[in-house]
Structures are given as C-alpha cells and as structure tokens.
Design an enzyme around this catalytic site. Structure first.
Site, PDB file in Angstrom:
ATOM      1  N   GLY A  60       0.822  -1.210   0.000  1.00 15.74           N
ATOM      2  CA  GLY A  60       0.000   0.000   0.000  1.00 15.74           C
ATOM      3  C   GLY A  60       0.849   1.250   0.000  1.00 15.74           C
ATOM      4  O   GLY A  60       1.894   1.311   0.653  1.00 15.74           O
ATOM      5  N   ARG A 119       1.172  -5.296  -5.554  1.00 18.44           N
ATOM      6  CA  ARG A 119       1.283  -6.495  -4.737  1.00 18.44           C
ATOM      7  C   ARG A 119       1.641  -7.648  -5.672  1.00 18.44           C
ATOM      8  O   ARG A 119       0.958  -7.874  -6.665  1.00 18.44           O
ATOM      9  CB  ARG A 119      -0.006  -6.762  -3.980  1.00 18.44           C
ATOM     10  CG  ARG A 119      -0.388  -5.592  -3.067  1.00 18.44           C
ATOM     11  CD  ARG A 119      -1.541  -5.921  -2.157  1.00 18.44           C
ATOM     12  NE  ARG A 119      -2.010  -4.750  -1.419  1.00 18.44           N
ATOM     13  CZ  ARG A 119      -1.460  -4.282  -0.311  1.00 18.44           C
ATOM     14  NH1 ARG A 119      -0.412  -4.903   0.200  1.00 18.44           N
ATOM     15  NH2 ARG A 119      -1.942  -3.218   0.294  1.00 18.44           N
ATOM     16  N   CYS A 120       2.713  -8.353  -5.362  1.00 22.44           N
ATOM     17  CA  CYS A 120       3.262  -9.346  -6.302  1.00 22.44           C
ATOM     18  C   CYS A 120       3.266 -10.735  -5.669  1.00 22.44           C
ATOM     19  O   CYS A 120       4.132 -11.057  -4.835  1.00 22.44           O
ATOM     20  CB  CYS A 120       4.674  -8.935  -6.708  1.00 22.44           C
ATOM     21  SG  CYS A 120       5.453 -10.053  -7.869  1.00 22.44           S
ATOM     22  N   GLY A 179       5.337  -1.816   4.190  1.00 24.98           N
ATOM     23  CA  GLY A 179       4.888  -2.324   5.478  1.00 24.98           C
ATOM     24  C   GLY A 179       5.299  -3.760   5.715  1.00 24.98           C
ATOM     25  O   GLY A 179       6.324  -4.223   5.189  1.00 24.98           O
ATOM     26  N   ASP A 180       4.478  -4.482   6.475  1.00 24.66           N
ATOM     27  CA  ASP A 180       4.887  -5.821   6.890  1.00 24.66           C
ATOM     28  C   ASP A 180       5.033  -6.796   5.727  1.00 24.66           C
ATOM     29  O   ASP A 180       5.944  -7.625   5.716  1.00 24.66           O
ATOM     30  CB  ASP A 180       3.933  -6.374   7.951  1.00 24.66           C
ATOM     31  CG  ASP A 180       2.475  -6.365   7.516  1.00 24.66           C
ATOM     32  OD1 ASP A 180       2.170  -5.919   6.394  1.00 24.66           O
ATOM     33  OD2 ASP A 180       1.629  -6.824   8.317  1.00 24.66           O
ATOM     34  N   THR A 231       3.896   2.885   5.976  1.00 24.52           N
ATOM     35  CA  THR A 231       2.545   2.355   6.123  1.00 24.52           C
ATOM     36  C   THR A 231       1.751   3.265   7.051  1.00 24.52           C
ATOM     37  O   THR A 231       2.261   3.669   8.106  1.00 24.52           O
ATOM     38  CB  THR A 231       2.542   0.924   6.680  1.00 24.52           C
ATOM     39  OG1 THR A 231       1.212   0.559   7.072  1.00 24.52           O
ATOM     40  CG2 THR A 231       3.463   0.774   7.879  1.00 24.52           C
ATOM     41  N   ASP A 291      -0.599   2.433   8.882  1.00 16.66           N
ATOM     42  CA  ASP A 291      -1.104   1.684  10.038  1.00 16.66           C
ATOM     43  C   ASP A 291      -0.255   1.847  11.295  1.00 16.66           C
ATOM     44  O   ASP A 291      -0.714   1.530  12.395  1.00 16.66           O
ATOM     45  CB  ASP A 291      -1.211   0.194   9.700  1.00 16.66           C
ATOM     46  CG  ASP A 291      -2.303  -0.094   8.683  1.00 16.66           C
ATOM     47  OD1 ASP A 291      -3.285   0.664   8.640  1.00 16.66           O
ATOM     48  OD2 ASP A 291      -2.165  -1.076   7.929  1.00 16.66           O
ATOM     49  N   ASP A 303       2.170   0.053  12.455  1.00 13.59           N
ATOM     50  CA  ASP A 303       2.135  -1.227  13.160  1.00 13.59           C
ATOM     51  C   ASP A 303       3.434  -2.014  13.081  1.00 13.59           C
ATOM     52  O   ASP A 303       3.431  -3.243  13.213  1.00 13.59           O
ATOM     53  CB  ASP A 303       0.985  -2.090  12.623  1.00 13.59           C
ATOM     54  CG  ASP A 303       1.107  -2.379  11.134  1.00 13.59           C
ATOM     55  OD1 ASP A 303       2.007  -1.806  10.482  1.00 13.59           O
ATOM     56  OD2 ASP A 303       0.296  -3.161  10.618  1.00 13.59           O
ATOM     57  N   ARG A 357      -6.986  -2.786  10.086  1.00 14.96           N
ATOM     58  CA  ARG A 357      -7.469  -4.172  10.176  1.00 14.96           C
ATOM     59  C   ARG A 357      -6.954  -4.855  11.428  1.00 14.96           C
ATOM     60  O   ARG A 357      -7.678  -5.552  12.125  1.00 14.96           O
ATOM     61  CB  ARG A 357      -7.032  -4.953   8.935  1.00 14.96           C
ATOM     62  CG  ARG A 357      -7.607  -6.372   8.856  1.00 14.96           C
ATOM     63  CD  ARG A 357      -7.099  -7.081   7.615  1.00 14.96           C
ATOM     64  NE  ARG A 357      -5.643  -7.189   7.627  1.00 14.96           N
ATOM     65  CZ  ARG A 357      -4.863  -6.944   6.585  1.00 14.96           C
ATOM     66  NH1 ARG A 357      -5.378  -6.551   5.437  1.00 14.96           N
ATOM     67  NH2 ARG A 357      -3.548  -7.070   6.664  1.00 14.96           N
TER      68      ARG A 357
END
Length: 328
Positions: free
Chosen positions: A15, A76-77, A106-107, A130, A132, A134, A176
């Site tokens: 993202g 996204r792969c 991100g993660d 990210t 988020d 997180d 999420r």
C-alpha cells in the site's frame, strides 16, 4: 570491513503512504552524494521480476516532496512469494549490477525483503512506509501522521452536520489489525467512543455510553470504528446500535482509501527524508536486514525480523484511558 557499495536500487511495495516520495528523494540524493549509482524499481517486487529497473539522477527526484502516492508506483506481487519468482528477481539484480536494495513499505514488503535477503544474500534496508503504524522499532511509520490529519479533517466536517441534526455518526477508519489511526484521531477530534481491534468493546457497552451522553444533553455523537474491530465494521455496529438505541438519527461514513492520499504533512516529509538518508548510510556502514526507524526522535536500527513482530506493538495506555475520561 565495510562493503564496497557501487549500485543501490530503491522500491516501494504494498500500500502507498504519504511521504514515500520524500524517502525516495532522500535515498537517491544521499546515494549520489556518496558517489553511488542509484536505480529505481518500478512497481515494487513486480518490477524486479519484470526487470523494470531505471537509473535515477538527482533531477529525477526534483519537485516530488509534496506529492502523495509514489513516483515509483507500487504493486502487490504474488509471484515474488515463490522461489522461482525470487530467483528471477535476483537474476535481474545481478544483470544490472545492483549491490543492495532499499525497500519502502509495510509488513508484507518487509517479509518479502527478509526472505529475499536470506535466500540470496541480497543486502537490504527497510523504511517503514505504512499508515497503520504497526511496525515495531519506529514510534511513527511513514504516512501515519498525514493519515490522521486526513481523518481529523473529515471528522471535523462531519461533526458540523451531526450537531445540526442531532445525529449519531459511525466513522470507519483503516486499521485491520492496528487501532493506531482510530485511537489518535478519536482523541484529536473529540469522539464520544472508539472501537479498536486490540480492545474488547461490546455493543451493549457502547450503547450504555451513548445513552449516558444523551442523558447529559449531548447534541450529537461520533463513534470511530477501526475496520478490524471484532464486532464488525461500522455498518454492522450501527445496525446493532440502531435496533436498541434510537435517540439519534444514525449515519455511517467509510473513509476508506481517502486516508492514504493527499499531500504529506510536514512531519511525514521530514520523517521520509530522515529515514531515506539513514537507509543509505546504513548500507554504506555494512548493515543489512535492518529497518531504519524513529525512536524518541532519534534514528535507530531494528532488525527486520523484530520489526515484523507487530503483535508486540502496544497502544499507549494513557491514550486508551483518555478516550474514556475526555469523552464524558
């Protein structure tokens, strides 16, 4: 003995987040300052597999600080998760004589980078990009501050119409697995309640809190719902509340991907610049499989393995308590 780094590539994956362009700019210009040839990988790990790797100079990152999104694009792969996909990516790195990678994401991005480095010995440094917030090892991730400001601006406008019509608004924000955006935006916007993935809040408890506000003549109420709350999203919770609590006209707003867009805040521009600068210097110093992060206003290195232990990330206890105390 420090490695002889001659060529570094930078990519953004997963993202997008405001401030990624500031980080790209800092990575490219810091590398060039140290005499390193810099490359940009288009569309993240998909670009590594497709050999979509382009040389970058100092002018290729001019006038991008204020831009949202990422000039390198992202994707996204699924293929990169396979051994075959990673082998193709590694072959393309070798073909272009790339010595090291800076990955921004991100993660999911870090998980791929960690496995890639372990399997093929690729030197890699991660930048936490990210909204988020997180990832362990950085007090703030790139894009988080801008996302909160976007949410607050939207809530301020919704509050105006909520007050005018005695309405109860349920506002769903991203998160999420992490309630960071929901928690901070609830305090900054004066929300009456916030529902977080990390905290159990029953619909009955929420109704009791709203009823107390109605009894003390609150003219409107705002409830912020993180999308990952265990009772469901904003629509589900609003429906349950409406069945037993009809004091207000109830409305739902889903902010969605609005939170990812827009010009980055000054904080995210500076953070992206600091992290990009630090990432290249870390590679020059011989570091690998590390994430550069901000801890107590100092740049620190955290192993990517540790950064991925998101379940260890704790919401601030004082902020959690404030959501109860300040919303009466």
């Amino acid at each position: 003995m420090k490695p002889n780094i001659k060529n570094i590539a930078v990519l953004t994956s997963g993202g997008d987040a405001p401030g990624m362009n500031a980080a790209i700019r800092a990575v490219v210009r810091t590398g060039i300052y140290h005499g390193i040839n810099m490359y940009g990988v288009m569309q993240g790990y998909q670009g590594l597999i497709n050999d979509n790797i382009k040389p970058m100079d100092a002018r290729s990152v001019s006038n991008i600080l204020h831009l949202g999104g990422t000039i390198l694009k992202t994707a996204r792969c699924l293929e990169f998760k396979t051994d075959e996909g990673q082998q193709i990516a590694y072959n393309n790195l070798k073909k272009n004589d790339i010595d090291a990678l800076v990955v921004i994401g991100g993660d999911g991005t870090f998980t791929g980078a960690k496995r890639f480095s372990e399997n093929f010995g690729v030197k890699v440094i991660g930048i936490p990009g990210t909204i988020d917030n997180d990832l362990v090892g950085s007090d703030f991730t790139l894009g988080y501050d801008t996302a909160i400001n976007t949410v607050i601006e939207a809530i301020d406008k919704i509050r105006d119409t909520a007050d005018a019509h005695d309405r109860l608004f349920f506002i769903e924000v991203m998160g999420r697995d992490s309630g960071c955006i929901a928690l901070r935006s609830s305090i900054a916007s004066g929300a009456e309640a916030v529902l977080l993935p990390e905290k159990e809040t029953s619909v009955t408890d929420l109704i009791d809190k709203l009823a107390l506000g109605a009894a003390t003549k609150k003219s409107s109420s705002i409830v912020i719902v993180a999308e990952g709350h265990k009772q469901g999203g904003a629509y589900d919770i609003a429906k349950k509340v409406k069945e037993t609590f009809d004091h207000y006209d109830t409305k739902v707003t889903i902010l969605g991907h609005l939170q990812r867009g827009g010009s980055p805040s000054s904080y995210d521009r500076i953070l992206g610049s600091r992290l990009g600068f630090a990432a290249v210097n870390a590679l020059i110093a011989g570091e690998t499989e590390q994430m550069v992060g901000l801890k107590g206003n100092e740049i620190k290195l955290t192993s990517i393995k540790e950064a991925l232990t998101a379940h260890s990330f704790k919401l601030e206890p004082d902020l959690l308590e404030m959501t109860e105390v300040l919303s009466i």
